[in-house]
Design a protein around this motif. Structure first.
Motif, mmCIF file in Angstrom:
data_model
loop_
_atom_site.group_PDB
_atom_site.id
_atom_site.type_symbol
_atom_site.label_atom_id
_atom_site.label_comp_id
_atom_site.label_asym_id
_atom_site.label_seq_id
_atom_site.Cartn_x
_atom_site.Cartn_y
_atom_site.Cartn_z
ATOM 1 N N SER A 1 -7.589 -60.963 -19.025
ATOM 2 C CA SER A 1 -7.068 -60.889 -17.654
ATOM 3 C C SER A 1 -6.692 -59.460 -17.296
ATOM 4 N N ILE A 2 -6.098 -58.745 -18.248
ATOM 5 C CA ILE A 2 -5.747 -57.338 -18.004
ATOM 6 C C ILE A 2 -7.018 -56.529 -17.761
ATOM 7 N N GLN A 3 -8.022 -56.752 -18.586
ATOM 8 C CA GLN A 3 -9.281 -56.030 -18.409
ATOM 9 C C GLN A 3 -9.912 -56.347 -17.055
ATOM 10 N N SER A 4 -9.888 -57.613 -16.659
ATOM 11 C CA SER A 4 -10.496 -57.979 -15.371
ATOM 12 C C SER A 4 -9.686 -57.453 -14.195
ATOM 13 N N LEU A 5 -8.430 -57.126 -14.416
ATOM 14 C CA LEU A 5 -7.613 -56.497 -13.381
ATOM 15 C C LEU A 5 -7.912 -54.998 -13.283
ATOM 16 N N ILE A 6 -8.038 -54.335 -14.422
ATOM 17 C CA ILE A 6 -8.228 -52.876 -14.465
ATOM 18 C C ILE A 6 -9.651 -52.455 -14.091
ATOM 19 N N ASN A 7 -10.648 -53.108 -14.648
ATOM 20 C CA ASN A 7 -12.009 -52.585 -14.545
ATOM 21 C C ASN A 7 -12.622 -52.585 -13.149
ATOM 22 N N PRO A 8 -12.249 -53.464 -12.217
ATOM 23 C CA PRO A 8 -12.756 -53.292 -10.843
ATOM 24 C C PRO A 8 -12.281 -51.974 -10.206
ATOM 25 N N PHE A 9 -11.063 -51.555 -10.545
ATOM 26 C CA PHE A 9 -10.582 -50.259 -10.050
ATOM 27 C C PHE A 9 -11.395 -49.133 -10.678
ATOM 28 N N ALA A 10 -11.743 -49.294 -11.946
ATOM 29 C CA ALA A 10 -12.557 -48.289 -12.635
ATOM 30 C C ALA A 10 -13.936 -48.187 -12.002
ATOM 31 N N ASN B 1 -14.626 -48.537 -8.998
ATOM 32 C CA ASN B 1 -14.450 -47.804 -7.741
ATOM 33 C C ASN B 1 -13.951 -46.379 -7.968
ATOM 34 N N ASN B 2 -13.973 -45.926 -9.223
ATOM 35 C CA ASN B 2 -13.533 -44.581 -9.584
ATOM 36 C C ASN B 2 -12.052 -44.343 -9.278
ATOM 37 N N GLU B 3 -11.237 -45.398 -9.335
ATOM 38 C CA GLU B 3 -9.814 -45.268 -9.066
ATOM 39 C C GLU B 3 -8.989 -45.165 -10.344
ATOM 40 N N MET B 4 -9.577 -45.511 -11.472
ATOM 41 C CA MET B 4 -8.937 -45.367 -12.775
ATOM 42 C C MET B 4 -10.011 -45.471 -13.845
ATOM 43 N N LEU B 5 -9.621 -45.256 -15.085
ATOM 44 C CA LEU B 5 -10.585 -45.306 -16.175
ATOM 45 C C LEU B 5 -10.760 -46.729 -16.678
ATOM 46 N N PRO B 6 -11.971 -47.095 -17.076
ATOM 47 C CA PRO B 6 -12.192 -48.444 -17.610
ATOM 48 C C PRO B 6 -11.505 -48.601 -18.959
ATOM 49 N N ARG B 7 -11.222 -49.835 -19.332
ATOM 50 C CA ARG B 7 -10.622 -50.121 -20.632
ATOM 51 C C ARG B 7 -11.474 -51.176 -21.331
ATOM 52 N N SER B 8 -11.919 -50.863 -22.531
ATOM 53 C CA SER B 8 -12.700 -51.822 -23.320
ATOM 54 C C SER B 8 -11.751 -52.853 -23.932
ATOM 55 N N LEU B 9 -12.318 -53.998 -24.330
ATOM 56 C CA LEU B 9 -11.502 -55.005 -25.013
ATOM 57 C C LEU B 9 -10.884 -54.422 -26.277
ATOM 58 N N ASN B 10 -11.651 -53.650 -27.022
ATOM 59 C CA ASN B 10 -11.133 -53.040 -28.243
ATOM 60 C C ASN B 10 -9.948 -52.124 -27.942
ATOM 61 N N ASP B 11 -10.074 -51.312 -26.914
ATOM 62 C CA ASP B 11 -8.993 -50.407 -26.534
ATOM 63 C C ASP B 11 -7.748 -51.194 -26.123
ATOM 64 N N LEU B 12 -7.943 -52.261 -25.383
ATOM 65 C CA LEU B 12 -6.809 -53.083 -24.964
ATOM 66 C C LEU B 12 -6.156 -53.771 -26.157
ATOM 67 N N ILE B 13 -6.948 -54.253 -27.090
ATOM 68 C CA ILE B 13 -6.392 -54.874 -28.296
ATOM 69 C C ILE B 13 -5.552 -53.868 -29.068
ATOM 70 N N GLU B 14 -6.105 -52.665 -29.264
ATOM 71 C CA GLU B 14 -5.392 -51.638 -30.023
ATOM 72 C C GLU B 14 -4.107 -51.181 -29.340
ATOM 73 N N ASN B 15 -4.047 -51.292 -28.022
ATOM 74 C CA ASN B 15 -2.898 -50.793 -27.267
ATOM 75 C C ASN B 15 -2.109 -51.900 -26.573
ATOM 76 N N LEU B 16 -2.274 -53.124 -27.013
ATOM 77 C CA LEU B 16 -1.628 -54.266 -26.363
ATOM 78 C C LEU B 16 -0.118 -54.086 -26.239
ATOM 79 N N ARG B 17 0.521 -53.541 -27.254
ATOM 80 C CA ARG B 17 1.981 -53.387 -27.241
ATOM 81 C C ARG B 17 2.455 -52.408 -26.175
ATOM 82 N N ASP B 18 1.566 -51.612 -25.635
ATOM 83 C CA ASP B 18 1.925 -50.672 -24.570
ATOM 84 C C ASP B 18 2.142 -51.369 -23.227
#
Length: 172
Positions: free
Chosen positions: A23-32, A34-51
């Motif tokens: 759900s976090i990825q599907s929230l972030i990546n549409p903005f990415a 549109n060049n409004e933020m950087l995309p986040r891979s599932l692996n990156d989100l898993i590694e940084n979940l506590r953030d």
């Protein structure tokens, strides 16, 4: 325009759980896209979940943001995303203020963000700075970015306490 009322039982602000990642990825990546933020891979989100913290309404994630520690005294506010229909309601400010509280509790004294929306951060007390003023350690994640080395984001910074990390008592 509906107002966000976090006292209402429909709205919850909390740390992210493993089941939130897609759900976090599907929230972030549409903005990415549109060049409004950087995309986040599932692996990156898993590694940084506590953030991550999220705001949900009726079990649907409507916003997220992350506090990523980059060095002993500095952290980044990143991946701030709010569903389009919930923007301009103060949700972004709520998330950033929660991340500021968390940084203070951790003893971090300097926050930064790389953003395309510096005016939003300026309203919260951040100041625009040169990216060159950020420590080199900050740039380790940038190497993975498709825009590296031609970053067009604007750096903003917030000093939380007198220019030095908070002193904490040792626990024996």
């Amino acid at each position: 325009m509906k107002k966000l009322n976090l006292i209402n039982e429909n709205y919850i602000i909390r740390k992210a759980y493993i089941n939130d990642i897609k759900s976090i990825q599907s929230l972030i990546n549409p903005f990415a896209k549109n060049n409004e933020m950087l995309p986040r891979s599932l692996n990156d989100l898993i590694e940084n979940l506590r953030d991550f913290i999220i705001i949900e309404e009726n079990n649907k994630i409507i916003a997220c943001g992350a506090l990523h520690l980059t060095w002993i005294d500095i952290a980044e506010v990143r991946s701030l995303a709010i569903r389009k229909e919930y923007q301009k309601l103060g949700i972004g400010s709520i998330i950033v203020n929660k991340l500021i509280e968390e940084a203070k509790k951790l003893g971090i004294y300097k926050l930064f963000a790389l953003t395309y929306k510096p005016e939003f951060f300026k309203k919260l007390g951040f100041k625009i700075i040169s990216k060159d003023d950020l420590p080199k350690k900050v740039w380790t994640d940038c190497i993975k970015c498709p825009k590296f080395p031609d970053c067009d984001e604007i750096a903003v910074q917030l000093i939380l306490a007198n220019g030095k990390p908070a002193n904490k008592k040792k626990v024996n």
